[in-house]
Design an enzyme around this catalytic site. Structure first.
Site, PDB file in Angstrom:
ATOM      1  N   SER A  60      15.482 -22.566 120.556  1.00 18.22           N
ATOM      2  CA  SER A  60      14.216 -23.293 120.726  1.00 18.22           C
ATOM      3  C   SER A  60      14.324 -24.734 120.233  1.00 18.22           C
ATOM      4  O   SER A  60      15.184 -25.074 119.412  1.00 18.22           O
ATOM      5  CB  SER A  60      13.102 -22.585 119.955  1.00 18.22           C
ATOM      6  OG  SER A  60      13.046 -21.225 120.305  1.00 18.22           O
TER       7      SER A  60
HETATM    8  N1  SAH Z   1      14.983 -17.267 117.863  1.00 19.89           N
HETATM    9  C1  SAH Z   1      16.061 -17.653 118.761  1.00 19.89           C
HETATM   10  C2  SAH Z   1      15.536 -17.995 120.141  1.00 19.89           C
HETATM   11  C3  SAH Z   1      16.229 -17.164 121.151  1.00 19.89           C
HETATM   12  S1  SAH Z   1      15.541 -17.134 122.792  1.00 19.89           S
HETATM   13  C4  SAH Z   1      16.896 -18.782 118.159  1.00 19.89           C
HETATM   14  O1  SAH Z   1      16.513 -19.310 117.102  1.00 19.89           O
HETATM   15  O2  SAH Z   1      17.945 -19.127 118.726  1.00 19.89           O
HETATM   16  C5  SAH Z   1      14.813 -15.535 122.824  1.00 19.89           C
HETATM   17  C6  SAH Z   1      15.709 -14.352 122.582  1.00 19.89           C
HETATM   18  O3  SAH Z   1      14.901 -13.191 122.727  1.00 19.89           O
HETATM   19  C7  SAH Z   1      16.851 -14.179 123.583  1.00 19.89           C
HETATM   20  O4  SAH Z   1      18.070 -14.124 122.892  1.00 19.89           O
HETATM   21  C8  SAH Z   1      16.545 -12.868 124.282  1.00 19.89           C
HETATM   22  O5  SAH Z   1      17.698 -12.113 124.607  1.00 19.89           O
HETATM   23  C9  SAH Z   1      15.700 -12.162 123.253  1.00 19.89           C
HETATM   24  N2  SAH Z   1      14.826 -11.106 123.773  1.00 19.89           N
HETATM   25  C10 SAH Z   1      14.103 -11.089 124.922  1.00 19.89           C
HETATM   26  N3  SAH Z   1      13.416  -9.939 125.036  1.00 19.89           N
HETATM   27  C11 SAH Z   1      13.723  -9.190 123.939  1.00 19.89           C
HETATM   28  C12 SAH Z   1      13.338  -7.890 123.484  1.00 19.89           C
HETATM   29  N4  SAH Z   1      12.498  -7.103 124.168  1.00 19.89           N
HETATM   30  N5  SAH Z   1      13.841  -7.459 122.312  1.00 19.89           N
HETATM   31  C13 SAH Z   1      14.695  -8.212 121.582  1.00 19.89           C
HETATM   32  N6  SAH Z   1      15.094  -9.443 121.963  1.00 19.89           N
HETATM   33  C14 SAH Z   1      14.614  -9.932 123.126  1.00 19.89           C
END
Ligand code: SAH
Length: 213
Positions: A60
């Site tokens: 993000s």
């Molecule tokens: N907090 C992260 C942002 C990652 S983007 C950072 O600081 O880099 C969002 C993430 O959510 C992705 O890696 C995606 O694979 C994950 N995601 C999406 N749906 C999900 C679910 N149902 N359970 C767990 N993770 C999920």
């Protein structure tokens, strides 16, 4: 410009954008974002933009990380659940602010890489799990704070149910990327209150564990 100068410039920009919580700014200062982005984007690690990571996901924008962390009002004795580990950056920031972070990711490979970063930074108060975060983490519930870093069509009922009394859930909600909002849901004695805080664009929350074969 070197990393330190770029980081200071970014922190000043976040302050101008309204991030006033000095604990949050301090945590962002202590976590090297350059360690959480792919090699080819290292030179942009301290720009105020989201960047691509593996598995088609994103780390993000620093402003959104700071905004959501500030909105979460994390205390140092709290137990926090994060859904969507991704690079691990948000979890590492939270780890500096609370007692323990539980984080769930649906891609095993992302979780593995994130855990390597936590170890490299000697962060020992994060527990990760591969799974479907929409179901929460029942064995560790209740949580003082829950943060979701992928956009849901609606607030998952399991996450509200796993909030402790006085607990706060911060989550982007919206059907498509153009209409997402960060919501803050607070558990009160009898019910929940809901505030709509900011327009955002997140990758979607997807059901089930990812197939990486
Ligand atoms: N907090 C992260 C942002 C990652 S983007 C950072 O600081 O880099 C969002 C993430 O959510 C992705 O890696 C995606 O694979 C994950 N995601 C999406 N749906 C999900 C679910 N149902 N359970 C767990 N993770 C999920």
């Amino acid at each position: 410009m070197n990393d330190t100068a770029q980081k200071i410039r970014l922190l000043m920009e976040l302050r101008r954008q309204g991030i006033a919580d000095t604990r949050v700014l301090g945590a962002l200062e202590r976590i090297p974002r350059s360690l959480f982005v792919p090699m080819s984007f290292k030179d942009q690690a301290y720009e105020n933009i989201a960047l691509p990571i593996a598995c088609g996901q994103t780390i993000s924008q620093p402003y959104v990380v700071a905004f959501m962390t500030q909105a979460l009002k994390v205390g140092e004795r709290m137990k926090v659940l994060e859904i969507g580990t991704g690079s691990g950056y948000q979890a590492a920031v939270l780890a500096k602010l609370c007692r323990r972070v539980y984080t769930i990711e649906r891609y095993r490979s992302l979780m593995r890489e994130a855990e390597e970063r936590f170890a490299a930074l000697k962060i020992s108060n994060i527990t990760g799990r591969v799974g479907d975060g929409a179901k929460g983490w029942a064995e560790q519930a209740p949580f003082d704070r829950i943060i979701v870093t992928a956009a849901a069509a609606a607030v998952p009922a399991a996450l509200k149910a796993q909030l402790a009394p006085e607990g706060i859930l911060v989550i982007p909600v919206g059907e498509d990327a153009s209409g997402q909002r960060i919501l803050r849901i607070s558990r009160t004695a009898e019910d929940f209150t809901e505030e709509s805080l900011l327009a955002v664009r997140f990758v979607p929350l997807v059901e089930g564990i990812a197939d990486e074969s």
